[in-house]
Design an enzyme around this catalytic site. Structure first.
Site, PDB file in Angstrom:
ATOM      1  N   HIS A  24       0.808  -1.227   0.000  1.00 62.81           N
ATOM      2  CA  HIS A  24       0.000   0.000   0.000  1.00 62.81           C
ATOM      3  C   HIS A  24       0.846   1.285   0.000  1.00 62.81           C
ATOM      4  O   HIS A  24       0.675   2.191   0.806  1.00 62.81           O
ATOM      5  CB  HIS A  24      -1.104   0.009   1.071  1.00 62.81           C
ATOM      6  CG  HIS A  24      -0.706  -0.132   2.519  1.00 62.81           C
ATOM      7  ND1 HIS A  24       0.268   0.621   3.114  1.00 62.81           N
ATOM      8  CD2 HIS A  24      -1.207  -0.920   3.494  1.00 62.81           C
ATOM      9  CE1 HIS A  24       0.356   0.295   4.386  1.00 62.81           C
ATOM     10  NE2 HIS A  24      -0.516  -0.641   4.639  1.00 62.81           N
ATOM     11  N   HIS A  78      -6.798  -7.873  14.390  1.00 55.84           N
ATOM     12  CA  HIS A  78      -6.753  -6.678  13.539  1.00 55.84           C
ATOM     13  C   HIS A  78      -7.520  -6.954  12.252  1.00 55.84           C
ATOM     14  O   HIS A  78      -7.327  -7.994  11.623  1.00 55.84           O
ATOM     15  CB  HIS A  78      -5.277  -6.360  13.259  1.00 55.84           C
ATOM     16  CG  HIS A  78      -5.030  -5.156  12.423  1.00 55.84           C
ATOM     17  ND1 HIS A  78      -5.913  -4.116  12.313  1.00 55.84           N
ATOM     18  CD2 HIS A  78      -3.967  -4.820  11.645  1.00 55.84           C
ATOM     19  CE1 HIS A  78      -5.408  -3.200  11.510  1.00 55.84           C
ATOM     20  NE2 HIS A  78      -4.232  -3.606  11.085  1.00 55.84           N
ATOM     21  N   GLU A  80      -7.469  -5.368   9.305  1.00 53.86           N
ATOM     22  CA  GLU A  80      -6.874  -5.048   8.001  1.00 53.86           C
ATOM     23  C   GLU A  80      -6.729  -6.327   7.168  1.00 53.86           C
ATOM     24  O   GLU A  80      -6.435  -7.404   7.700  1.00 53.86           O
ATOM     25  CB  GLU A  80      -5.512  -4.368   8.203  1.00 53.86           C
ATOM     26  CG  GLU A  80      -5.068  -3.600   6.981  1.00 53.86           C
ATOM     27  CD  GLU A  80      -3.783  -2.809   7.236  1.00 53.86           C
ATOM     28  OE1 GLU A  80      -3.317  -2.747   8.396  1.00 53.86           O
ATOM     29  OE2 GLU A  80      -3.254  -2.257   6.254  1.00 53.86           O
ATOM     30  N   ASP A  82      -4.705  -7.801   5.214  1.00 48.74           N
ATOM     31  CA  ASP A  82      -3.563  -8.720   5.178  1.00 48.74           C
ATOM     32  C   ASP A  82      -3.654  -9.732   6.323  1.00 48.74           C
ATOM     33  O   ASP A  82      -2.930 -10.724   6.339  1.00 48.74           O
ATOM     34  CB  ASP A  82      -2.214  -7.975   5.201  1.00 48.74           C
ATOM     35  CG  ASP A  82      -2.141  -6.872   6.228  1.00 48.74           C
ATOM     36  OD1 ASP A  82      -3.197  -6.391   6.674  1.00 48.74           O
ATOM     37  OD2 ASP A  82      -1.023  -6.480   6.594  1.00 48.74           O
ATOM     38  N   HIS A 145      -2.709  -0.093  15.043  1.00 48.72           N
ATOM     39  CA  HIS A 145      -2.820   1.189  14.377  1.00 48.72           C
ATOM     40  C   HIS A 145      -4.188   1.425  13.753  1.00 48.72           C
ATOM     41  O   HIS A 145      -4.363   2.400  13.005  1.00 48.72           O
ATOM     42  CB  HIS A 145      -1.714   1.304  13.311  1.00 48.72           C
ATOM     43  CG  HIS A 145      -1.862   0.368  12.136  1.00 48.72           C
ATOM     44  ND1 HIS A 145      -2.056   0.851  10.861  1.00 48.72           N
ATOM     45  CD2 HIS A 145      -1.876  -0.972  12.019  1.00 48.72           C
ATOM     46  CE1 HIS A 145      -2.146  -0.159  10.011  1.00 48.72           C
ATOM     47  NE2 HIS A 145      -2.040  -1.273  10.696  1.00 48.72           N
ATOM     48  N   ASP A 164      -0.058  -5.706  14.575  1.00 48.13           N
ATOM     49  CA  ASP A 164       0.963  -5.079  13.726  1.00 48.13           C
ATOM     50  C   ASP A 164       2.093  -4.415  14.526  1.00 48.13           C
ATOM     51  O   ASP A 164       3.144  -4.095  13.959  1.00 48.13           O
ATOM     52  CB  ASP A 164       0.314  -4.049  12.790  1.00 48.13           C
ATOM     53  CG  ASP A 164      -0.212  -4.702  11.508  1.00 48.13           C
ATOM     54  OD1 ASP A 164       0.207  -5.837  11.198  1.00 48.13           O
ATOM     55  OD2 ASP A 164      -1.031  -4.080  10.822  1.00 48.13           O
ATOM     56  N   TYR A 191       9.174   0.124   9.631  1.00 50.03           N
ATOM     57  CA  TYR A 191       7.764  -0.190   9.899  1.00 50.03           C
ATOM     58  C   TYR A 191       7.175   0.832  10.870  1.00 50.03           C
ATOM     59  O   TYR A 191       6.085   1.367  10.663  1.00 50.03           O
ATOM     60  CB  TYR A 191       7.640  -1.616  10.469  1.00 50.03           C
ATOM     61  CG  TYR A 191       6.219  -2.093  10.436  1.00 50.03           C
ATOM     62  CD1 TYR A 191       5.721  -2.757   9.326  1.00 50.03           C
ATOM     63  CD2 TYR A 191       5.350  -1.820  11.485  1.00 50.03           C
ATOM     64  CE1 TYR A 191       4.400  -3.157   9.268  1.00 50.03           C
ATOM     65  CE2 TYR A 191       4.032  -2.208  11.440  1.00 50.03           C
ATOM     66  CZ  TYR A 191       3.563  -2.881  10.328  1.00 50.03           C
ATOM     67  OH  TYR A 191       2.250  -3.263  10.264  1.00 50.03           O
ATOM     68  N   HIS A 224       3.761  -9.410  11.295  1.00 53.49           N
ATOM     69  CA  HIS A 224       4.683  -9.410  10.145  1.00 53.49           C
ATOM     70  C   HIS A 224       6.107  -9.638  10.653  1.00 53.49           C
ATOM     71  O   HIS A 224       6.493  -9.075  11.682  1.00 53.49           O
ATOM     72  CB  HIS A 224       4.699  -8.053   9.423  1.00 53.49           C
ATOM     73  CG  HIS A 224       3.392  -7.654   8.823  1.00 53.49           C
ATOM     74  ND1 HIS A 224       2.900  -8.219   7.673  1.00 53.49           N
ATOM     75  CD2 HIS A 224       2.493  -6.723   9.198  1.00 53.49           C
ATOM     76  CE1 HIS A 224       1.742  -7.652   7.372  1.00 53.49           C
ATOM     77  NE2 HIS A 224       1.464  -6.742   8.282  1.00 53.49           N
TER      78      HIS A 224
END
Ligand SMILES: Cc1cc2nc3c(=O)[nH]c(=O)nc-3n(C[C@H](O)[C@H](O)[C@H](O)COP(=O)(O)O)c2cc1C
Length: 396
Positions: A24, A78, A80, A82, A145, A164, A191, A224
């Site tokens: 992104h 989370h 999001e 991914d 986040h 994250d 990151y 990640h």
């Protein structure tokens, strides 16, 4: 990537995205991983999933350990995509009626991604879920986040699934911090700079909250990159340092140029700063990705931004970077503008206004040179460098 054991009966079952280079809008030169975790206990749990395109890998990794139907519940730390992208496939495979644990905001946000009427169990901050031998405590980490973000902490193993936070976009042969050593820190810093910098005040509060609660952390498993098991305090301490953004004697000279005049000015400013004992670095915006530039901004004490005037405005890459930087809210920096122009010369004023709106301490006046810098133009650049250097903390 094959599954591996993190602690007894706790497995990584995610996927490596070796080839992703643009996440992104964030440059990921070393790919990334989508970490999902399986805890085998009286109740077997899947924590987070992977990007939709990698759902085959997730299912195959789980299947190599247990029949996926044995999963009793899923935790989504989370929303999001991914991490939630394979939820529909997983829920379909394990049974649509199985409980799906998430934060209250998680339920709201997941419902905006998936039409299925899943068996949501929205947990409260501090709530504990008993699995059998183990229990999971949930920590709401709103805006770290996303509004839905939460941590899941396995109390008996002192193991934190941190969503994250503490992650890195890195796919490699290593699985743990002790296997990669210092080489992981630039990825963790990048990151933080690109995803978390704007939430620095919340990070400091969260670290205090975990410390005050006396939470012991032996292992951190982010969503990640590698797991922190040898020295989890290293990444926590780094987060405190990055969140604090104490001024440093480092300067980043960020610019673009059409015919090299602004570049000549940038190099003169860098020379002047180095002469004053400042660690200074020029970053041409078409040679450095914005996500790398912002990583250098994170621990810089000064930002000097340059652009030629183009059609009464600033060069597009400079506009792009200023927009990106504004959102990430770096703090405790001095800043100045410079640039070459032909006839109207608006760029320096526009950059200065933009830097002011970001609440930096502005070193005025910036430097404007008509067309190619002559000796007096270069002297003005050196003078700007000296004024910036004197606004930075003294050399140790
Ligand atoms: C397409 C184009 C548009 C320009 N528009 C302006 C302008 O609106 N106002 C101005 O002062 N100079 C303008 N200039 C002149 C440049 O700002 C000037 O050539 C400057 O020295 C370029 O700096 P650089 O070598 O760092 O690219 C323009 C130049 C180009 C090529």
């Amino acid at each position: 990537m094959k599954p591996f054991e993190i602690a007894k009966d706790i497995y990584w079952v995610g996927a490596a995205d070796w080839n992703i280079r643009d996440f992104h809008g964030y440059s990921t030169y070393q790919g990334s991983t989508y970490n999902a975790f399986l805890i085998v206990d009286e109740q077997t749990v899947l924590i987070d999933t992977v990007k939709k395109e990698f759902s085959d890998e997730l299912i195959s990794n789980i299947s190599s350990l247990i029949d996926p139907k044995r999963i009793d519940l899923v935790i989504s730390n989370h929303t999001e995509m991914d991490h939630s992208g394979s939820l529909a496939r997983v829920m379909h495979r394990i049974g649509e009626d199985k409980p799906l644990y998430c934060s209250q905001m998680g339920q709201r946000n997941l419902s905006r991604h998936f039409p299925q009427k899943w068996n949501y169990r929205a947990v409260k901050d501090g709530e504990v879920l008993k699995l059998g031998k183990r229990s999971i405590k949930f920590f709401e980490t709103r805006m770290l986040h996303w509004p839905d973000s939460m941590f899941s902490y396995v109390q008996e193993d002192a193991l934190l699934f941190s969503s994250d936070a503490f992650g890195q976009h890195y796919a490699g042969p290593e699985r743990f911090d002790d296997q990669i050593g210092d080489a992981i820190m630039p990825h963790a810093k990048k990151y933080f700079a690109n995803i978390l910098m704007l939430y620095s005040p919340l990070i400091l509060k969260l670290v205090n909250r975990l410390t005050d609660a006396g939470i012991e952390i032996k292992t951190i498993c982010p969503d990640h990159g590698i797991m922190w098991r040898e020295d989890p305090t290293r990444i926590i301490d780094a987060y405190v340092q990055w969140s604090t953004q104490a001024p440093t004697r480092k300067a980043v000279v960020i610019y673009d140029t059409m015919w090299h005049s602004t570049e000549i000015m940038a190099n003169a400013i860098v020379d002047g700063l180095c002469r004053e004992g400042v660690y200074a670095k020029p970053m041409h915006l078409r040679n450095f990705h914005r996500s790398d530039v912002i990583t250098d901004v994170l621990d810089a004490g000064a930002l000097i931004v340059g652009s030629p005037t183009l059609n009464n405005g600033i060069f597009p890459t400079v506009g792009d970077f200023m927009t990106y930087m504004k959102g990430l809210k770096p703090k405790n920096k001095v800043a100045a503008a410079f640039g070459s122009y032909g006839w109207s010369g608006e760029a320096v004023k526009l950059i200065t206004e933009s830097l002011e709106s970001m609440k930096f301490q502005i070193i005025e006046p910036g430097v404007r040179v008509q067309y190619v810098p002559d000796e007096s133009g270069l002297d003005a650049c050196l003078d700007l460098a000296a004024r910036i250097a004197s606004a930075l903390p003294p050399a140790e």
